[in-house]
Write an enzyme that holds these catalytic residues in place. Structure first.
Site, short mmCIF file in Angstrom:
data_model
loop_
_atom_site.label_atom_id
_atom_site.label_comp_id
_atom_site.label_asym_id
_atom_site.label_seq_id
_atom_site.Cartn_x
_atom_site.Cartn_y
_atom_site.Cartn_z
N LYS A 178 43.39 38.31 34.58
CA LYS A 178 43.34 38.33 36.04
C LYS A 178 41.92 38.60 36.48
O LYS A 178 41.37 39.68 36.24
CB LYS A 178 44.29 39.39 36.59
CG LYS A 178 44.35 39.44 38.12
CD LYS A 178 45.36 40.48 38.56
CE LYS A 178 45.46 40.56 40.09
NZ LYS A 178 46.44 41.57 40.53
N LYS B 78 45.29 34.04 36.02
CA LYS B 78 45.18 34.06 37.48
C LYS B 78 43.72 34.25 37.89
O LYS B 78 43.09 35.19 37.38
CB LYS B 78 46.04 35.21 38.02
CG LYS B 78 46.02 35.37 39.53
CD LYS B 78 46.84 36.58 39.96
CE LYS B 78 46.82 36.73 41.47
NZ LYS B 78 47.52 37.94 41.93
#
Length: 326
Positions: A197, A250
């Site tokens: 992330k 992500k």
């Protein structure tokens, strides 16, 4: 002259739609889609997110209709984000039995038992400061935060979540959550880790939807530097060793190289998160008539599959399901 030339005729396999469909290597299917939901306190609340056209904050009384729509479209999985009325320094609302996410899980499982419910496990929507853990001297205390994240995951599992998806990027968060789940008898609940992330500028609209913008500083001490590639493999490797069952990358669109790297390195389901900023850019361009929304969305989601994603979390899930049904 052309009769003497030696070359390969690749266009033979592009000669018609039927031929192109026959040899297509990657396709987006309804089973690939995970739809994000934002649930809020109160009744009769359906607030469109200003920066995300077509995406709404919903109160619990709208969930039955929402589940019916998703099931009619063939969408089988949702990921839940909660927006509480009250917040505090520790994000208590994230792990209490009557928290907004816990109530939403129970409501969905009651109205749509077959719907796969993925619980986003973080504290940022529930803390008054907007960070993903306990704050000491304007810094997130990693190990103290793990205790609260484990409590959050356990409360979500008790409420009926099918999958726990920790998104906080604390070191050791998968190990702490796995231990808490196992010790409480939830050995069969998988963890869908936000393993990779990045500290991305693409998250802006989400913070409108989830009311989770940090009140000071940023999240760069715990989310990854967008310039780094090898670090993603270290993060994913740690999470796999700690017990992760899925790995999320992500954002997705600007990190397809990372999706491919993770796919090549790990034999686990890979999830690409098509994040809010990626969604909003497309919606804004479509509303201005600058692009063909359907073709662009299908192209970029197909690119995520081509890069190696097995599943895609996307706000376009409903649109894609409708297009695939035509």
């Amino acid at each position: 002259m052309t009769e003497t030339l030696q070359f390969k005729r690749h266009r033979r396999l592009r000669s018609s739609k039927a031929m192109r469909d026959l040899v297509r290597e990657n396709q987006v299917n309804k089973d690939d889609l995970i739809y994000p939901l934002f649930v809020v306190e109160g009744e009769h609340v359906k607030n469109e997110v200003p920066s995300m056209p077509g995406v709404f904050q919903l109160s619990l009384d709208y969930l039955a209709a929402e589940m019916a729509e998703l099931q009619a479209l063939g969408i089988k999985a949702v990921i839940l984000f909660g927006v509480p009325n009250e917040k505090d320094e520790l994000g208590t609302g994230a792990f209490v039995d009557q928290g907004i996410v816990q109530k939403a899980i129970r409501e969905i499982k009651d109205k749509a038992p077959e719907m796969l419910v993925i619980a986003d496990t973080c504290l940022c929507e529930f803390t008054s400061h907007g960070h993903c853990g306990v704050i000491h001297h304007e810094d997130v205390a990693n190990d103290e935060s793990l205790e609260l994240l484990a409590k959050t995951a356990l409360s979500q599992a008790k409420a009926g979540a099918d999958i726990i998806a920790p998104s906080n990027m604390m070191d050791g968060f998968v190990a702490a959550i796995r231990r808490a789940l196992d010790e409480a008898g939830f050995k069969n609940i998988p963890i869908m880790s936000y393993a990779v992330k990045y500290a991305s500028a693409f998250y802006g609209p989400f913070r409108d939807a989830a009311d989770s913008a940090p009140q000071f500083g940023d999240r760069k001490t715990y989310q990854m530097d967008p310039a780094n590639r090898l670090e993603a493999l270290r993060e994913a490797e740690s999470d796999m060793e700690e017990g992760a069952d899925f790995l999320i990358v992500k954002p997705a669109m600007s990190y397809l190289d990372i999706v491919r790297d993770v796919r090549n390195q790990f034999n686990a389901p890979i999830v690409a998160y098509n994040v809010s900023g990626e969604y909003s850019m497309v919606k804004a361009a479509a509303q201005n008539g600058w692009i063909n929304e359907r073709e662009l969305v299908m192209e970029k989601l197909t690119a995520m599959k081509r890069a190696g994603a097995d599943l895609i979390i996307t706000y376009f899930s409903k649109d894609v399901a409708k297009w695939l049904a035509e």
